[in-house]
Enzyme design. Structure first.
Site, PDB file in Angstrom:
ATOM      1  N   GLY A  45     -38.449 -11.616 -23.301  1.00 37.00           N
ATOM      2  CA  GLY A  45     -38.573 -11.592 -24.768  1.00 37.00           C
ATOM      3  C   GLY A  45     -38.756 -12.957 -25.342  1.00 37.00           C
ATOM      4  O   GLY A  45     -39.845 -13.310 -25.759  1.00 37.00           O
ATOM      5  N   THR A  46     -37.748 -13.723 -25.345  1.00 36.64           N
ATOM      6  CA  THR A  46     -37.799 -15.192 -25.342  1.00 36.64           C
ATOM      7  C   THR A  46     -37.999 -15.996 -26.600  1.00 36.64           C
ATOM      8  O   THR A  46     -38.721 -15.637 -27.525  1.00 36.64           O
ATOM      9  CB  THR A  46     -38.908 -15.647 -24.368  1.00 36.64           C
ATOM     10  OG1 THR A  46     -38.557 -15.222 -23.094  1.00 36.64           O
ATOM     11  CG2 THR A  46     -39.077 -17.141 -24.355  1.00 36.64           C
ATOM     12  N   SER A  47     -37.325 -17.172 -26.534  1.00 42.45           N
ATOM     13  CA  SER A  47     -37.712 -18.298 -27.390  1.00 42.45           C
ATOM     14  C   SER A  47     -37.862 -19.474 -26.454  1.00 42.45           C
ATOM     15  O   SER A  47     -36.934 -19.816 -25.740  1.00 42.45           O
ATOM     16  CB  SER A  47     -36.622 -18.596 -28.406  1.00 42.45           C
ATOM     17  OG  SER A  47     -36.272 -17.449 -29.105  1.00 42.45           O
TER      18      SER A  47
END
Lengths: 243, 190
Positions: A45-47
């Site tokens: 998903g991530t940042s």
């Protein structure tokens, strides 16, 4: 023959000697649809972000990997080394980005052997771009490639979904990045020091993690300069910002 | 010295009893008897020159180039069988272009030289081929080191890096002159 279920379908029939045949038309496979994660596939998903400073780069990422709403790994490491002074941040499909970074690691190693010295970050980015572009309709990989080399110092290359490769002073990516564009634009200054840059990365990522459901966990940072690679870890309860 | 091949010189895939591959030696002869080629690595760059022996007064000036660019940062020159040279230049241009496309950076001099050396060498390992009758000079700029370098490749595929080199006719006289120079203080213009 009966149609089985599909997103959209149309029937074409001809009268006469040929028997009528049904044609299923699936808009996704015609190339009209963007690559999508398969059912049950693991999603980074991530940042993620990477920022260049004078003499090196800082890479940062959250640590959440999800399959649907279940967090498969809450302490994952999305900062992956591909050579002594070149790392990448991975977002999108975990499988796709692992496969690509494994191939690039091998190629960079062979390249560096022939070259007899450390490769340029541009070379790593060029290799990443090759795969992300050639196989764009089969991959879902958003990669930020950053590192240190003698020619450019610290450099950051952003390789988003279609396979473009853009050199930037700093780059953000992943689902959580959408929430911090304004923050990053206002916080970033040229010629920051190593520590200022690391704090910028940690602060921006914590804001992204606070708002994005697909990002969270801990903040991992990697600082790369002439002398080596320095990994840092900020536990979830010590992040600069949270609600 | 014309050595008696006596059967050991019929192909590249044959050693002589004293451990020589005659075909490669003969290729070297083609180089020795051709126009002189000189390369000099100076303070601020590399200079390469080739003696163009013009056989025909009707030849148009500028035809029959001997020094070729193979990229924006590299060039090669050759002496020996000129037709072989064309093939090598073509191969070098492809190598340089492919490298840039794949790795995003200019092909460094030592990598280009090694690749060409491999190419030359490949043609010395098959019975059906003949070696290139060429000595090739590679002059290229290395981005990371910030200077240009001079390499020379012989028909066998061996290559070295030089401060100054000379091949072809009158190479001994040329080498004697080059050794007298202090190349590290000369500029390219000089």
């Amino acid at each position: 023959s009966e149609n089985s279920s599909s997103s959209s379908s149309s029937r074409v029939g001809t009268v006469g000697a040929e028997t009528a045949r049904a044609t299923m038309v699936d808009t996704e496979s015609l190339g009209g649809g963007a690559p999508r994660l398969k059912a049950g596939e693991v999603d980074l998903g991530t940042s993620i972000m990477a920022v260049a400073f004078n003499g090196g780069v800082v890479l940062g990422a959250d640590s959440r990997t999800s399959t649907g709403t279940y967090i498969a790994n809450r302490v994952s490491d999305k900062l992956t080394g591909v050579h002594d002074r070149v790392y990448c941040c991975r977002s999108g499909s975990a499988a796709d980005t692992q496969a690509i970074s494994d191939i690039v690691r091998t190629q960079l190693s062979n390249h560096a052997t022939e070259l007899g010295r450390l490769p340029a970050v541009k070379t790593a980015a060029s290799l990443f771009q090759r795969y992300c572009y050639e196989y764009k309709d089969r991959l879902m990989a958003g990669i930020i490639c950053a590192g240190y080399d003698e020619i450019e110092g610290g450099s950051v290359y952003s390789i988003p979904l279609g396979g473009a490769c853009i050199k930037q002073p700093f780059a953000i990516g992943g689902s959580g990045s959408t929430y911090i564009y304004g923050l990053c634009d206002s916080m970033w200054r040229p010629d920051m020091t190593r520590e200022e840059t690391r704090n910028f990365v940690k602060t921006a990522l914590s804001h992204a993690m606070a708002r994005d459901g697909s990002s969270g966990g801990v903040i991992r940072t990697v600082v790369i300069d002439k002398n080596g690679v320095d990994r840092d870890f900020t536990p979830g309860d010590k992040v600069p910002f949270s609600f | 010295m014309s050595s008696v091949g006596s059967g050991y010189d019929l192909g590249c895939n044959i050693y002589s009893p004293d451990g020589r591959v005659f075909q490669i030696d003969y290729a070297g002869k083609a180089v020795e008897n051709s126009g002189a080629m000189i390369g000099l690595k100076c303070k601020d760059g590399v200079v390469v020159g080739v003696e163009k022996l013009v056989m025909n007064r009707l030849l148009m000036e500028g035809s029959g180039r001997r020094v070729h660019p193979v990229g924006r940062h590299a060039g090669i020159a050759f002496t020996g069988y000129v037709a072989d040279g064309r093939a090598v230049v073509s191969a070098a241009k492809s190598e340089v272009e492919n490298y840039d496309d794949y790795y995003g950076v200019d092909m460094p001099p030592h990598v280009l030289t090694e690749r060409l050396g491999h190419y030359f060498h490949a043609y010395t390992t098959y019975g059906g081929y003949r070696p290139f009758g060429l000595a090739t000079v590679v002059a290229a700029y290395d981005n990371e080191k910030g200077e240009a370098f001079l390499h020379q490749i012989d028909p066998a595929g061996t290559h070295y890096r030089y401060h100054g080199c000379a091949t072809g006719k009158a190479r001994q006289a040329a080498k004697t002159e080059i050794e007298k120079l202090d190349l590290s203080s000369l500029t390219v213009e000089e």
